[in-house]
Design an enzyme around this catalytic site. Sequence first.
Site, PDB file in Angstrom:
ATOM      1  N   PRO A 251       0.802  -1.237   0.000  1.00 46.95           N
ATOM      2  CA  PRO A 251       0.000   0.000   0.000  1.00 46.95           C
ATOM      3  C   PRO A 251       0.823   1.269   0.000  1.00 46.95           C
ATOM      4  O   PRO A 251       0.863   1.998   0.984  1.00 46.95           O
ATOM      5  CB  PRO A 251      -0.834  -0.135   1.279  1.00 46.95           C
ATOM      6  CG  PRO A 251      -0.032  -1.008   2.173  1.00 46.95           C
ATOM      7  CD  PRO A 251       0.782  -1.929   1.308  1.00 46.95           C
ATOM      8  N   CYS A 252       1.414   1.553  -1.120  1.00 50.68           N
ATOM      9  CA  CYS A 252       2.233   2.758  -1.210  1.00 50.68           C
ATOM     10  C   CYS A 252       1.366   4.009  -1.128  1.00 50.68           C
ATOM     11  O   CYS A 252       1.853   5.082  -0.833  1.00 50.68           O
ATOM     12  CB  CYS A 252       3.048   2.756  -2.488  1.00 50.68           C
ATOM     13  SG  CYS A 252       2.115   2.330  -3.952  1.00 50.68           S
ATOM     14  N   HIS A 253       0.066   3.863  -1.370  1.00 48.87           N
ATOM     15  CA  HIS A 253      -0.806   5.031  -1.284  1.00 48.87           C
ATOM     16  C   HIS A 253      -1.033   5.432   0.160  1.00 48.87           C
ATOM     17  O   HIS A 253      -1.609   6.484   0.420  1.00 48.87           O
ATOM     18  CB  HIS A 253      -2.135   4.745  -1.969  1.00 48.87           C
ATOM     19  CG  HIS A 253      -2.808   3.500  -1.484  1.00 48.87           C
ATOM     20  ND1 HIS A 253      -2.375   2.239  -1.831  1.00 48.87           N
ATOM     21  CD2 HIS A 253      -3.861   3.319  -0.664  1.00 48.87           C
ATOM     22  CE1 HIS A 253      -3.156   1.333  -1.250  1.00 48.87           C
ATOM     23  NE2 HIS A 253      -4.059   1.960  -0.529  1.00 48.87           N
TER      24      HIS A 253
END
Length: 284
Positions: A251-253
């Site tokens: 989950p880079c967001h």
Amino acid sequence: MSRDGDYAQVRRAVEFLSLNWNDQPSLEELAEYLGLGVTATQKLFTRWAGLSPKAFSQAVTLDHAKRLLRDEELPILDATFELGLSSPSRLHDLFVTHEAMPPGIWKLKGGGLDISYGFHACPFGQALVMVTGEGEKATLVGLAFCDTGEEKLALEDMQGRWPNARYTENLAITGQFAKRIFDPAHWSPETPLRVTLIGTDFQIRVWDTLLGIPLGKAKTYSDIATHIEKPKAVRAVGAAVGRNPISFVVPCHRALGKSGALTGYHWGLTRKRAMLGWEAGVAG
DNA sequence: ATGACATTCTTGT
DNA sequence: ACAAGAATGTCAT
């Protein structure tokens, strides 16, 4: 299926909302911009994320982002033990088992690797799914996003990361993964998603840390730097986060600037906002 | 709000 | 080896 086709319009809505983020646009203004009726706008959002337009615009504000950061609660979960073991807040999250690819493969730039790829409609546009192995051992190595019509660019972007791998289109294999990833009904600890991280040591430690951020939470780039015991490597962390080949699943967001600002996203800031808004709906 | 700069790691040459 | 650049952060204006 309708949910997938909705993204083109949701994207315009998110763009509009972030452009006018300071003056809380009303539902009417939003509907007018989209060229839809007020009720059609309502329905679009609830179909897409189970979230009203109002709830959505609140979910993408700076304030909300800060709230995601604030709840100190748990230290970042240690990503090495997540199989079967979950904190309550992780109950509705996508479950993942992951391993790192031996550094040799990274050095060979994917040499010897057979990769099946395919594009699938998803809530964030077109998803490019990349998988190695078959059957039980199939494992996700890449996930990218683009708008319809930009597929070629996204594919080239991903192929450039492991130029020596062999690529074959195989929608049957990748479709299984797409379905599992984007439908929360398929998220379960009993059938965790298999994921393989291909990258440098440093990158893998960063991505590991990202995997430990639960749904509905976020961390700053400096939080992450501290967690991998390189508190001053904030900038390098940013670079590594941006290099994440399995966007969304890793989950880079959920990595934000210290102020709560969204700072950047490889596949477009609008998409990052959309993901956070969509997750707000899934979490609630 | 904008800009300079400190700082750490990756990557291409 | 070296230099450039990156999805940052901080401080000054």
